[in-house]
Design a protein around this motif. Structure first.
Motif, short mmCIF file in Angstrom:
data_model
loop_
_atom_site.label_atom_id
_atom_site.label_comp_id
_atom_site.label_asym_id
_atom_site.label_seq_id
_atom_site.Cartn_x
_atom_site.Cartn_y
_atom_site.Cartn_z
N MET A 29 -5.40 9.13 -14.11
CA MET A 29 -5.88 9.82 -15.31
C MET A 29 -5.28 11.22 -15.47
O MET A 29 -4.84 11.59 -16.56
CB MET A 29 -7.40 9.90 -15.32
N ASP A 30 -5.26 12.01 -14.40
CA ASP A 30 -4.70 13.36 -14.49
C ASP A 30 -3.23 13.34 -14.91
O ASP A 30 -2.78 14.21 -15.66
CB ASP A 30 -4.84 14.11 -13.16
N GLN A 31 -2.50 12.35 -14.46
CA GLN A 31 -1.10 12.22 -14.85
C GLN A 31 -0.96 11.84 -16.32
O GLN A 31 -0.06 12.32 -17.01
CB GLN A 31 -0.41 11.18 -13.97
N VAL A 32 -1.86 10.99 -16.79
CA VAL A 32 -1.86 10.61 -18.21
C VAL A 32 -2.14 11.84 -19.07
O VAL A 32 -1.43 12.10 -20.06
CB VAL A 32 -2.90 9.50 -18.49
N ASN A 71 -7.88 -0.34 -10.90
CA ASN A 71 -7.72 0.59 -9.78
C ASN A 71 -7.51 2.04 -10.22
O ASN A 71 -6.73 2.78 -9.62
CB ASN A 71 -6.55 0.16 -8.88
N LYS A 72 -8.19 2.42 -11.30
CA LYS A 72 -8.12 3.78 -11.82
C LYS A 72 -6.71 4.21 -12.21
O LYS A 72 -6.40 5.38 -12.25
CB LYS A 72 -8.72 4.79 -10.83
N LYS A 73 -5.87 3.22 -12.51
CA LYS A 73 -4.50 3.50 -12.92
C LYS A 73 -4.26 2.95 -14.32
O LYS A 73 -4.76 1.88 -14.67
CB LYS A 73 -3.50 2.91 -11.94
N TYR A 74 -3.45 3.69 -15.07
CA TYR A 74 -3.17 3.35 -16.46
C TYR A 74 -1.73 2.84 -16.58
O TYR A 74 -0.79 3.52 -16.18
CB TYR A 74 -3.40 4.58 -17.35
N LEU A 81 -1.56 2.49 -26.02
CA LEU A 81 -2.83 2.44 -26.75
C LEU A 81 -3.47 3.83 -26.88
O LEU A 81 -3.98 4.17 -27.95
CB LEU A 81 -3.80 1.46 -26.08
N ILE A 82 -3.42 4.62 -25.83
CA ILE A 82 -3.97 5.98 -25.90
C ILE A 82 -3.19 6.78 -26.93
O ILE A 82 -3.76 7.56 -27.69
CB ILE A 82 -3.99 6.64 -24.51
N GLY A 83 -1.88 6.58 -26.98
CA GLY A 83 -1.06 7.25 -27.99
C GLY A 83 -1.45 6.85 -29.40
O GLY A 83 -1.52 7.68 -30.31
#
Length: 188
Positions: A29-32, A71-74, A81-83
């Protein structure tokens, strides 16, 4: 309003996430958040504005705007999709965004869509829209000048800017209403 071209240049309208910019590895998440911040920081209205926060991402996941995270990874698809959510949230409610993206999320889970290909089509339209908005703004500014010539306060820069603001918001509202109607049709 002679500085309209400069104003448009400083907006960063062309800022977007290209497919090749998205890492091919899953991100935490922090990297995203950092990825989006690096991409869109120049488009902030105020320096303290947040592009994306943990709370936003968690709300998108809880609201099922994204297919399940593992696993808490995107994945690259999550980032796409977030974009899209980032672009949609300026005009649509979270419920409307969910309705809009439900079918895409289903197709991802069933492996019925090549999301990268779909996203590239969106990016092609995005580029086309940036050109259109530049041209349209010049037309709107000219129309405002014509209307100002009808007023007694012909040279009032303040009134000219207010007329342009009203015109742009009016157009924005009309486009938003059309988009909402199309979302309603998706829900039917």
């Amino acid at each position: 309003m002679e500085n309209l071209n400069e104003l448009v240049e400083n907006l960063g309208l062309e800022r977007k996430i290209e497919l090749e910019d998205i890492p091919n590895i899953d991100l935490y998440m922090d990297q995203v958040i950092q990825f989006f911040e690096n991409t869109y920081s120049s488009t902030k209205r105020n320096k303290d504005d947040k592009i994306l926060t943990k709370t936003m991402i968690n709300n998108y996941a809880k609201g099922k705007l994204l297919f399940p995270i593992k696993n808490k990874k995107y994945s690259k698809e999550h980032i796409i999709l977030i974009g899209l959510i980032y672009q949609l949230k300026g005009a649509l409610s979270i419920n409307d965004i969910k309705l809009t993206l439900d079918g895409i999320n289903e197709k991802i889970l069933k492996e019925e869509i090549e999301l990268g290909e779909f996203y590239q089509s969106y990016l092609n339209l995005f580029d086309h829209n940036v050109g259109n908005i530049r041209d349209s703004l010049l037309v709107r500014a000219e129309e405002v000048k014509e209307e100002m010539n009808r007023l007694e306060d012909k040279g009032d820069d303040y009134l000219e800017k207010v007329l342009l603001i009203l015109s742009l918001v009016n157009i924005s509202n009309m486009y938003r209403r059309v988009a909402e109607k199309l979302v309603d049709e998706l829900g039917e």
